[in-house]
Scaffold this motif. Structure first.
Motif, short mmCIF file in Angstrom:
data_model
loop_
_atom_site.label_atom_id
_atom_site.label_comp_id
_atom_site.label_asym_id
_atom_site.label_seq_id
_atom_site.Cartn_x
_atom_site.Cartn_y
_atom_site.Cartn_z
N LEU A 1 1.05 11.04 5.64
CA LEU A 1 0.24 10.83 6.85
C LEU A 1 -0.71 9.65 6.68
O LEU A 1 -0.95 8.90 7.63
N GLY A 2 -1.26 9.48 5.48
CA GLY A 2 -2.15 8.36 5.23
C GLY A 2 -1.45 7.03 5.43
O GLY A 2 -1.98 6.12 6.08
N VAL A 3 -0.26 6.89 4.85
CA VAL A 3 0.51 5.65 5.02
C VAL A 3 0.87 5.44 6.48
O VAL A 3 0.81 4.32 7.01
N ALA B 1 0.47 21.26 -3.74
CA ALA B 1 1.19 20.02 -4.02
C ALA B 1 1.94 19.54 -2.77
O ALA B 1 1.96 18.33 -2.48
N TRP B 2 2.54 20.45 -2.02
CA TRP B 2 3.19 20.07 -0.76
C TRP B 2 2.18 19.51 0.23
O TRP B 2 2.45 18.54 0.94
N ALA B 3 1.00 20.11 0.28
CA ALA B 3 -0.05 19.60 1.16
C ALA B 3 -0.46 18.19 0.74
O ALA B 3 -0.70 17.32 1.59
N GLY B 4 -0.54 17.93 -0.57
CA GLY B 4 -0.86 16.58 -1.05
C GLY B 4 0.21 15.57 -0.68
O GLY B 4 -0.11 14.44 -0.29
N ASN C 1 -0.30 2.24 8.92
CA ASN C 1 0.70 1.41 9.60
C ASN C 1 0.46 1.37 11.10
O ASN C 1 0.55 0.30 11.73
N VAL C 2 0.17 2.53 11.70
CA VAL C 2 -0.05 2.57 13.15
C VAL C 2 -1.28 1.76 13.54
O VAL C 2 -1.25 0.98 14.51
N ILE C 3 -2.37 1.92 12.80
CA ILE C 3 -3.59 1.18 13.11
C ILE C 3 -3.36 -0.32 13.00
O ILE C 3 -3.78 -1.10 13.87
N ILE D 1 0.84 -1.21 0.00
CA ILE D 1 0.00 0.00 0.00
C ILE D 1 0.87 1.25 0.00
O ILE D 1 0.59 2.22 -0.72
N ALA D 2 1.93 1.23 0.81
CA ALA D 2 2.82 2.39 0.86
C ALA D 2 3.47 2.65 -0.49
O ALA D 2 3.69 3.81 -0.87
N ARG D 3 3.76 1.58 -1.23
CA ARG D 3 4.39 1.77 -2.54
C ARG D 3 3.41 2.33 -3.55
O ARG D 3 3.72 3.28 -4.26
N ILE D 4 2.23 1.75 -3.64
CA ILE D 4 1.30 2.20 -4.69
C ILE D 4 0.68 3.54 -4.35
O ILE D 4 0.22 4.26 -5.25
N ALA D 5 0.67 3.92 -3.07
CA ALA D 5 0.07 5.21 -2.70
C ALA D 5 0.82 6.38 -3.31
O ALA D 5 0.24 7.45 -3.53
N GLY D 6 2.10 6.20 -3.59
CA GLY D 6 2.90 7.29 -4.15
C GLY D 6 3.30 7.10 -5.60
O GLY D 6 4.13 7.85 -6.11
#
Length: 300
Positions: free
Chosen positions: A283-285, A274-277, A289-291, A224-229
């Motif tokens: 933060l999403g990744v 773009a920086w906010a994105g 991971n934390v959950i 998920i972390a890979r495809i998210a970016g």
């Protein structure tokens, strides 16, 4: 060795032993210093990236960015409404979620086959080789493959094409982690379950999966972390748009694409968005991971 042999063994020179100990201690300190230096360099660059991301991203992140879609630049005219990333957030959530739902079961089953059924077989080695190639292949090649296979026959870019491209990226990551985690389970555990009369499929599902759950979930999170970016495969598949859309048959926005487009726009307000994105992706990744870690810890 007999007692006579021991009695005739040459005595070790204490001075030579002390010199050898000093050399070993000296080399140990040198290697330790190099390891600490490499760790410090890596942490410095990582901390610099995170600090820059927080500094630039938090300054532009507000409710407008989260609740509105794209608007033309407001540079030089503060009376125009400020745009946001709602269209990209929704598009990324849809594509990443569907790609994970498609790719995870396939990767889990392939990894199970390699670990439990195909050890040492020619077919298993071939499947493992292909999986390793996909794992290291540039994502732009996967996007080009889906472009030929899906985009051209459908006559245009679409969200479903982006889902397929991201799912292909998910599969080899899950395959590798699933196989590795299942291979770490002792064979004595498998033999005990089979000895009790349980069929092999039940042994895999109820015992092996449970024992390897933490590692398998970690593999899914890495995917998920890979495809998210990922931007390159989406550039050739879903492409993106500037409005909120949930239609998988048409072009669909995503955070990586919006970041790429707005960062190259040259307008300060769009670059700030773009920086906010980029901060939202990070933060999403992190939240996922934390959950997952908390849930797995409670289960354990």
């Amino acid at each position: 060795m007999s007692a006579s042999t021991l009695s005739h063994a040459p005595a070790r020179d204490p001075a030579a032993a002390r010199a050898l100990g000093r050399r070993r201690s000296y080399m140990d300190r040198i290697i330790t210093a190099f390891c600490l230096a490499a760790t410090a360099i890596g942490l410095f660059f990582l901390a610099s990236i995170l600090a820059t991301l927080l500094w630039r991203g938090l300054g532009a992140l507000d409710w407008t960015v989260l609740s509105t879609d794209f608007r033309p630049t407001t540079y030089g005219d503060d009376t125009l409404p400020k745009g946001g990333l709602l269209h990209a957030i929704i598009g990324s959530l849809i594509q990443v979620s569907l790609a994970t739902l498609v790719g995870t079961p396939i990767g889990l089953l392939v990894g199970t086959y390699l670990a439990e059924y195909a050890r040492g077989s020619a077919l298993g080695n071939a499947v493992r080789f292909v999986s390793d190639i996909l794992l290291s292949a540039p994502s732009i090649l996967i996007g080009l493959f889906i472009y030929q296979l899906v985009v051209l026959p459908m006559g245009g870019f679409s969200g479903i094409a982006g889902v397929f491209a991201l799912a292909i990226i998910v599969i080899p990551v899950v395959v590798r982690t699933t196989e590795d985690m299942l291979q770490l389970i002792p064979n004595t555990l498998r033999e005990a379950v089979i000895g009790l009369g349980a069929p092999k499929w039940k042994m895999i599902v109820l015992v092996c999966y449970k024992a390897a759950l933490s590692g398998i979930v970690t593999g899914v999170l890495l995917a998920i972390a890979r495809i998210a970016g990922e931007t390159a495969p989406l550039l050739l598949t879903s492409f993106g748009n500037n409005v909120v859309s949930t239609d998988l048959g048409r072009a669909m926005a995503s955070l990586p694409m919006s970041i790429y487009q707005q960062a190259n726009s040259g307008f300060p307000d769009l670059i700030a968005i773009a920086w906010a994105g980029a901060l939202l992706v990070t933060l999403g990744v992190l939240v996922i991971n934390v959950i997952a870690r908390v849930v797995l810890r409670k289960r354990t």
